[in-house]
Design a protein around this motif. Structure first.
Motif, PDB file in Angstrom:
ATOM      1  N   TYR A 119      -6.335   1.494  -7.296  1.00 54.00           N
ATOM      2  CA  TYR A 119      -5.994   3.138  -6.755  1.00 54.00           C
ATOM      3  C   TYR A 119      -7.752   3.474  -6.477  1.00 54.00           C
ATOM      4  CZ  TYR A 119      -2.172   3.191 -10.041  1.00 54.00           C
ATOM      5  OH  TYR A 119      -1.165   3.418 -10.051  1.00 54.00           O
TER       6      TYR A 119
ATOM      7  N   ARG B 211      -2.684  -3.342 -10.249  1.00 52.55           N
ATOM      8  CA  ARG B 211      -2.532  -1.454  -9.074  1.00 52.55           C
ATOM      9  C   ARG B 211      -3.826  -1.050  -9.249  1.00 52.55           C
ATOM     10  NH1 ARG B 211       2.715  -0.203  -9.043  1.00 52.55           N
ATOM     11  NH2 ARG B 211       4.616  -1.020 -10.897  1.00 52.55           N
TER      12      ARG B 211
ATOM     13  N   LEU C 163      -3.434   8.941 -14.235  1.00 49.05           N
ATOM     14  CA  LEU C 163      -4.864   9.278 -12.842  1.00 49.05           C
ATOM     15  C   LEU C 163      -5.593  10.109 -12.855  1.00 49.05           C
ATOM     16  CD1 LEU C 163      -1.457   6.998 -10.282  1.00 49.05           C
ATOM     17  CD2 LEU C 163      -2.957   6.063 -11.873  1.00 49.05           C
TER      18      LEU C 163
ATOM     19  N   THR D  28       0.481  -0.864  -0.184  1.00 44.78           N
ATOM     20  CA  THR D  28      -0.093   0.073  -0.020  1.00 44.78           C
ATOM     21  C   THR D  28       1.121   1.400   0.558  1.00 44.78           C
ATOM     22  OG1 THR D  28      -1.578  -1.224   1.345  1.00 44.78           O
ATOM     23  CG2 THR D  28      -1.615   1.551   0.995  1.00 44.78           C
ATOM     24  N   THR D  29       0.558   1.956  -1.074  1.00 43.70           N
ATOM     25  CA  THR D  29       1.611   3.556  -0.689  1.00 43.70           C
ATOM     26  C   THR D  29       0.325   4.641  -1.113  1.00 43.70           C
ATOM     27  OG1 THR D  29       2.896   2.226  -1.977  1.00 43.70           O
ATOM     28  CG2 THR D  29       2.789   4.683  -2.201  1.00 43.70           C
ATOM     29  N   ASN D  30       0.437   5.755  -0.063  1.00 47.56           N
ATOM     30  CA  ASN D  30      -0.183   6.824  -0.375  1.00 47.56           C
ATOM     31  C   ASN D  30       0.264   7.675  -1.219  1.00 47.56           C
ATOM     32  OD1 ASN D  30      -2.338   6.176   1.145  1.00 47.56           O
ATOM     33  ND2 ASN D  30      -0.675   7.157   2.986  1.00 47.56           N
TER      34      ASN D  30
ATOM     35  N   GLU E 164     -12.978   3.302  -6.835  1.00 44.12           N
ATOM     36  CA  GLU E 164     -12.269   2.965  -7.602  1.00 44.12           C
ATOM     37  C   GLU E 164     -11.026   2.702  -8.674  1.00 44.12           C
ATOM     38  OE1 GLU E 164     -11.952  -0.501  -5.554  1.00 44.12           O
ATOM     39  OE2 GLU E 164     -12.135  -0.882  -7.112  1.00 44.12           O
TER      40      GLU E 164
ATOM     41  N   LEU F 226      -4.471  10.192  -3.515  1.00 47.97           N
ATOM     42  CA  LEU F 226      -4.877   8.969  -3.754  1.00 47.97           C
ATOM     43  C   LEU F 226      -4.105   7.250  -2.845  1.00 47.97           C
ATOM     44  CD1 LEU F 226      -4.527   9.152  -7.732  1.00 47.97           C
ATOM     45  CD2 LEU F 226      -6.580   8.933  -5.966  1.00 47.97           C
ATOM     46  N   THR F 227      -4.918   6.613  -2.814  1.00 45.29           N
ATOM     47  CA  THR F 227      -3.793   5.395  -2.302  1.00 45.29           C
ATOM     48  C   THR F 227      -3.848   4.175  -3.453  1.00 45.29           C
ATOM     49  OG1 THR F 227      -4.542   5.884   0.207  1.00 45.29           O
ATOM     50  CG2 THR F 227      -4.214   3.284  -0.396  1.00 45.29           C
ATOM     51  N   GLU F 228      -2.581   3.672  -2.870  1.00 46.01           N
ATOM     52  CA  GLU F 228      -1.958   2.623  -4.536  1.00 46.01           C
ATOM     53  C   GLU F 228      -2.185   1.356  -3.719  1.00 46.01           C
ATOM     54  OE1 GLU F 228       0.448   2.102  -7.929  1.00 46.01           O
ATOM     55  OE2 GLU F 228       1.733   1.850  -5.582  1.00 46.01           O
TER      56      GLU F 228
ATOM     57  N   LEU G 201      -0.628  -2.167  -4.717  1.00 49.31           N
ATOM     58  CA  LEU G 201      -0.072  -3.240  -5.640  1.00 49.31           C
ATOM     59  C   LEU G 201       0.055  -4.429  -5.533  1.00 49.31           C
ATOM     60  CD1 LEU G 201       1.888  -3.238  -7.497  1.00 49.31           C
ATOM     61  CD2 LEU G 201       3.842  -3.367  -6.827  1.00 49.31           C
TER      62      LEU G 201
END
Length: 235
Positions: A139, A137, A107, A98-100, A207, A119-121, A123
């Motif tokens: 989003y 991925r 995007l 998880t990445t912010n 999403e 956003l929160t990704e 993966l």
């Protein structure tokens, strides 16, 4: 009409491919050395290596450094049934990072939001044993991300889905270098790239998912449900 004569590397590869498909060479079995195979097919070692490279690209064999070439186990095919992030197969393991981040470039257009919106990704990479199988991925706007949790399948999902409409686009293309490296596939192996965009009742994008499925192990199945009015019109 003239017919092209198969090259020696293609002839050698074809014979090995037939032996694998008929079971004469079994999964996990080690092939004879490259020198022995070259002598058997009466080709040079570089030509034999080119033949093996064709089978490696098809994921029929794999080369283990210092040990030789081995027959791969049959690929586990997965089916994407459409309608969003349907879990591909409960027997596959899923790793999630998880990445912010902030919305930029494609995007912004994909989620129809302003630049730098948070956003929160997610993966997600599925694995069969130690081999990566597919990647996605996902989003989600940051204000909606806390409602996303890991389901029983291992995929991120909502306890109560809020999407009213899901639009999916499927494209067959070659993988990017990053995708080929992540999935450990040849850059010449086509992939199914699926873009899934979910919107709520107000048409807000809630999403967006970008899925990459290697073409040698994936099927995409889409079912259309016709309305009563459509059936009556055709009748």
């Amino acid at each position: 009409m003239t017919h092209a004569v198969p090259s020696r590397r293609h002839t050698s590869a074809a014979d090995l491919r037939t032996q694998i498909s008929t079971g004469n060479l079994k999964a996990g079995e080690r092939l004879p050395s490259e020198t022995q195979l070259a002598a058997h097919y009466k080709v040079s070692t570089p030509t034999l290596r080119n033949a093996l490279a064709l089978l490696q690209a098809e994921r029929l064999i794999e080369k283990v450094h210092g040990k030789g070439n081995f027959i791969r186990s049959p690929l586990h095919r997965i089916t994407y049934a459409g309608g969003g992030r349907t879990p591909f197969d409960p027997t596959l393991q899923v790793s999630i990072r998880t990445t912010n981040l902030r919305a930029r470039g494609h995007l912004r257009a994909l989620l129809r939001i302003s630049s730098n919106n948070p956003l929160t990704e997610f993966l997600c990479i599925t694995h069969e044993g130690k081999s990566p199988h597919s990647l996605a991925r996902i989003y989600v706007p940051r204000d909606l991300a806390p409602a996303v949790q890991l389901g029983s399948s291992g995929w991120p999902q909502r306890a109560e889905p809020i999407a009213a409409k899901i639009r999916e686009t499927v494209t067959a293309r070659l993988p990017t270098q990053e995708e080929a490296t992540t999935l450990r596939i040849s850059s010449t192996l086509a992939v199914l790239a699926i873009t899934s965009v979910a919107t709520d009742a107000t048409s807000r994008v809630v999403e967006a998912a970008l899925l990459v499925l290697p073409g040698d192990r994936a099927n995409a199945v889409f079912t259309t449900h016709r309305t009563t009015e459509e059936r009556e019109t055709e009748g």
